[in-house]
Design a protein around this motif. Structure first.
Motif, PDB file in Angstrom:
ATOM      1  N   TYR A  97       0.998  -1.410  -0.160  1.00 50.10           N
ATOM      2  CA  TYR A  97      -0.158   0.090  -0.098  1.00 50.10           C
ATOM      3  C   TYR A  97       0.807   1.256   0.217  1.00 50.10           C
ATOM      4  O   TYR A  97       0.293   2.135  -0.147  1.00 50.10           O
ATOM      5  CB  TYR A  97      -0.786   0.075   1.341  1.00 50.10           C
ATOM      6  N   THR A 137      -3.339   1.176  -3.389  1.00 53.55           N
ATOM      7  CA  THR A 137      -3.924  -0.104  -2.970  1.00 53.55           C
ATOM      8  C   THR A 137      -4.337  -0.888  -4.138  1.00 53.55           C
ATOM      9  O   THR A 137      -4.889  -1.899  -3.793  1.00 53.55           O
ATOM     10  CB  THR A 137      -5.377   0.580  -2.383  1.00 53.55           C
ATOM     11  N   SER A 173      -4.254   7.893   3.780  1.00 57.01           N
ATOM     12  CA  SER A 173      -4.296   7.319   5.200  1.00 57.01           C
ATOM     13  C   SER A 173      -5.109   6.182   5.264  1.00 57.01           C
ATOM     14  O   SER A 173      -5.532   5.815   6.170  1.00 57.01           O
ATOM     15  CB  SER A 173      -4.880   8.385   6.111  1.00 57.01           C
ATOM     16  N   VAL A 174      -4.646   5.304   4.335  1.00 56.20           N
ATOM     17  CA  VAL A 174      -5.122   3.869   4.349  1.00 56.20           C
ATOM     18  C   VAL A 174      -4.662   3.016   5.391  1.00 56.20           C
ATOM     19  O   VAL A 174      -5.587   2.221   6.258  1.00 56.20           O
ATOM     20  CB  VAL A 174      -5.263   3.164   2.935  1.00 56.20           C
ATOM     21  N   SER A 216      -5.360  -1.030  12.352  1.00 53.79           N
ATOM     22  CA  SER A 216      -6.386  -0.800  11.505  1.00 53.79           C
ATOM     23  C   SER A 216      -7.727  -1.446  11.928  1.00 53.79           C
ATOM     24  O   SER A 216      -8.704  -0.626  11.852  1.00 53.79           O
ATOM     25  CB  SER A 216      -5.793  -0.820  10.226  1.00 53.79           C
ATOM     26  N   GLY A 256      -8.545  -1.522   5.273  1.00 56.37           N
ATOM     27  CA  GLY A 256      -8.116  -0.401   5.654  1.00 56.37           C
ATOM     28  C   GLY A 256      -8.848   0.895   5.002  1.00 56.37           C
ATOM     29  O   GLY A 256     -10.217   0.587   4.628  1.00 56.37           O
ATOM     30  N   PHE A 257      -8.588   2.155   5.396  1.00 53.94           N
ATOM     31  CA  PHE A 257      -9.511   3.372   5.001  1.00 53.94           C
ATOM     32  C   PHE A 257      -9.192   3.668   3.673  1.00 53.94           C
ATOM     33  O   PHE A 257      -8.232   4.095   3.336  1.00 53.94           O
ATOM     34  CB  PHE A 257      -9.383   4.582   5.816  1.00 53.94           C
ATOM     35  N   GLN A 258     -10.123   3.264   2.605  1.00 54.86           N
ATOM     36  CA  GLN A 258      -9.898   3.873   1.328  1.00 54.86           C
ATOM     37  C   GLN A 258     -11.443   4.584   0.772  1.00 54.86           C
ATOM     38  O   GLN A 258     -12.224   4.496   1.291  1.00 54.86           O
ATOM     39  CB  GLN A 258     -10.013   2.625   0.452  1.00 54.86           C
TER      40      GLN A 258
END
Lengths: 315, 206
Positions: free
Chosen positions: A81, A85, A184-185, A256, B177-179
Motif C-alpha cells: 500500500y 492500493t 491514510s489507508v 487498523s 483499511g480506509f479507502q
C-alpha cells in the motif's frame, strides 16, 4: 543416540543439482526453450525475468512440488500500500524507491546493536533459494522461489538479551519515495512483529531476491521478511529497522482493524476473516479455489510453537 | 436529432452494454490463450471480474437514482427514458457479478453460498441487494406496470432505495483499511436518497 527427524521437504546432498549444470542452468533452459521443450517458459525468457536486476547466486535448499507462480504475476499482483492500493499500483509506482544506499538498524534488547549496510547484510549468510507458498489474507496464493537467508542468522549475530521476547520490524517511511504514504489507508510507517521463537524459526526468511535475482522494488526491495505459515501481510517489506523488545509490539493491520487481523495471523482455514471465509484460496493462475492448509502447509514444522494456545482467540 | 430522440432507449442500451462487452471481449481473448494481464484482466482474472461487475452494478444503480432528482431540479425531462435501461443494466451487472462469485468462488455450491450468506454480513448485504433488485427487473415492462397498477408499481420500485443502501455498505465492507472510493459512492447515493425527502414544492422554488 541422536535421532534427527528431518522435515519431509529437507534436501539431501544427492538432491542438489550438480554444480556445472547449476551454473549453466540458464543456458540449459534456453536450449530447452529453443527446442520447444518448455514453451511456457519462452515468454518469460524473452522478457528476461527481471533482466535489469543483479543475479544472486544461491543454493536450492527447499523445494515444493507445486507449480511456481509466473515471474510476471509475482511482480505485477502485489499488496504494497506504500505504492497504492491497486494490485498493479506497486509495479507502476515502485520505481521511485531508491534501494542504494540502504541500511538496516538492528537494536533494542541485544548486546551488539548496529546499523548494517544492505550490501554487507546480503553477504551475512550463504544465500539460499527456497520455494514457499504465499497465502494472502484476501484469499489468494502464490508459489514463489525466494532468495535469502534465515532471520536467525542476523539475530544470532546481534546476540539477543535474555529479556528479549519479541521482534519488531519497520518499513521505510518516505512520502517522496512511497507516494501511497500520502493516503491514510494505514498508519505509516508499516510495522510488524513476531514472537522471538517465531523469528528464530529456521523457516523464517529474510529475502533479498526472487527467481534468482534481486527483489524488484514492488516485492519489498532491498530486504523483506518471509514467514510462509502466516498471512502475507506479516511478511513486511523494505525493512529499515529491526528492534528486539520485551512486549508484543504493535502491528499495522491490527491497529487498523483489531477484530479482523490478529498479531499471530497464522494461516488457519478454520478461523474465518469476519468478512470472508479462509477455508479456501485461489492459486494465482487457477480457475477454481483449493482448500487452504493449516499453517499454509507448514504445520509439521511450526505447530509446536503454538502448542496449548487457543488459536481462535489468538488468531 | 429527431431520429436520435426516437431511438433514445435503444441507443442507451447499446452505450450501457459497453462495460459488459469490453469484459466479454477480454474473456474471449483470455480463453483463446492470451495472458490475462495482457488483456487487462490482471493476474487474477476471477477477482478482477467480480470487482469490475460489482463496480458497474453500483454505478448504474446510482445513475438510475439520479434521473428523478435531475428531472425535478434541473427539469431535464429528456433523461426520463434512460431510467429503465439504467436500472436493467444495474441488475444485469449484479446478476453476472453474483453468477461469477457463485460459480468460480463458491464452486457452484448452494450450501457454500448459504454458509457465506449466513456467516458474513458483507455477503448477506450483497445478496439482499440483489434479491431486492430481482422483482424490480421482473416488473420493468409496460405490461407489468399496467397489470400491477401505477401506484402499487411505484411503491414496489421504491425497494431500489433499500437496495442502494445495502449495495453501498457492501462496497464499503469490500476494501481493507480506509479507502475513499466506496465512501464517495456511498456519499453520492446518500445525497440522491436524501433529496427525495425534500418537499417537491420547496425544491421547485429553489
Amino acid at each position: 543416540m541422536l535421532i534427527r527427524n528431518l522435515p519431509e521437504s529437507h534436501l539431501h546432498e544427492r538432491d542438489a543439482t550438480p554444480e556445472p549444470l547449476y551454473r549453466d542452468r540458464r543456458a540449459v533452459l534456453a536450449g530447452m526453450i529453443g527446442a520447444g521443450l518448455m514453451p511456457h517458459l519462452a515468454q518469460a525468457a524473452e522478457e528476461g525475468e527481471g533482466s535489469g536486476l543483479p543475479r544472486l547466486p544461491s543454493r536450492l535448499t527447499r523445494r515444493l512440488d507445486e507449480d511456481q507462480t509466473s515471474y510476471d504475476s509475482v511482480t505485477h499482483y502485489n499488496n504494497f500500500y506504500e505504492f497504492g492500493t491497486g494490485k498493479e499500483d506497486p509495479a507502476r509506482n515502485a520505481g521511485r524507491l531508491r534501494t542504494r544506499p540502504w541500511t538496516v538498524r538492528v537494536e533494542g534488547l541485544v548486546s551488539k546493536p548496529q546499523t548494517i549496510d544492505i550490501d554487507r547484510l546480503i553477504r551475512l549468510a550463504p544465500l539460499e533459494e527456497r520455494v514457499y507458498r504465499m497465502r494472502c489474507v484476501e484469499g489468494w496464493s502464490m508459489v514463489i522461489p525466494w532468495v535469502g537467508f534465515p532471520l536467525n542468522a542476523l539475530l544470532k549475530m546481534v546476540e539477543p538479551l535474555g529479556k528479549a521476547k519479541f521482534v519488531a520490524f519497520e518499513t521505510l517511511k518516505d512520502q517522496r519515495q512511497m507516494p501511497g504514504q500520502r493516503s491514510s489507508v494505514l498508519q505509516w510507517p508499516y510495522v510488524e512483529g513476531l514472537r522471538l521463537d517465531e523469528a528464530m524459526h529456521p523457516l523464517t526468511l529474510l529475502a533479498v531476491g526472487l527467481y534468482g535475482r534481486a527483489l524488484p522494488n514492488q516485492n519489498g526491495a532491498p530486504i523483506r521478511l518471509v514467514v510462509p505459515w502466516k498471512y502475507g501481510f506479516k511478511s513486511i517489506k523494505s525493512i529499515v529497522r529491526i528492534r528486539l523488545v520485551d512486549r508484543q509490539p504493535p502491528t499495522s493491520w491490527n491497529i487498523s482493524a483489531p477484530q479482523e487481523y490478529g498479531f499471530y495471523s497464522n494461516v488457519n482455514p478454520t478461523v474465518d476473516h469476519p468478512r470472508w471465509s479462509q477455508a479456501r484460496e485461489r492459486r494465482i493462475g487457477d480457475w477454481l479455489p483449493r482448500a487452504t492448509l493449516p499453517y499454509n502447509g507448514y504445520g509439521a514444522e511450526v505447530s509446536q510453537l503454538y502448542r496449548g494456545m487457543n488459536l481462535k482467540r489468538y488468531f | 436529432m429527431g431520429w436520435l430522440r426516437a431511438h433514445r432507449q435503444g441507443l442507451a442500451h447499446i452505450v450501457m452494454a459497453l462495460p459488459v462487452l469490453v469484459l466479454a471481449v477480454r474473456w474471449v481473448m483470455m480463453i483463446m490463450g492470451s495472458d490475462p494481464r495482457a488483456v487487462g484482466l490482471s493476474a487474477e482474472p476471477i477477482d478482477y471480474t467480480i470487482n469490475y461487475l460489482g463496480l458497474w452494478a453500483i454505478r448504474f444503480l446510482i445513475l438510475s437514482l439520479a434521473i428523478t432528482p435531475l428531472r425535478t431540479w434541473a427539469r431535464w425531462s429528456w433523461l426520463a427514458p434512460l431510467r429503465r435501461p439504467l436500472g436493467l443494466w444495474a441488475f444485469a451487472c449484479a446478476l453476472l457479478h453474483l453468477s461469477v462469485y457463485f460459480l468460480l468462488d463458491q464452486l457452484g455450491s448452494f450450501s457454500l453460498l448459504w454458509e457465506s450468506v449466513a456467516k458474513h454480513p458483507f455477503i448477506l448485504l450483497g445478496m439482499a441487494a440483489f434479491t431486492l433488485l430481482l422483482p424490480l427487473a421482473l416488473t420493468s415492462t409496460r405490461g407489468a406496470i399496467r397489470r400491477i397498477g401505477a401506484r402499487r408499481w411505484q411503491a414496489l420500485h421504491r425497494l431500489v432505495y433499500l437496495a442502494a443502501i445495502f449495495t453501498a455498505i457492501h462496497f464499503i465492507l469490500r476494501v481493507k483499511g480506509f479507502q475513499p472510493e466506496p465512501w464517495i459512492y456511498a456519499g453520492v447515493a446518500a445525497v440522491l436518497l436524501l433529496v427525495r425527502a425534500l418537499p417537491t414544492a420547496w425544491v421547485r422554488r429553489a
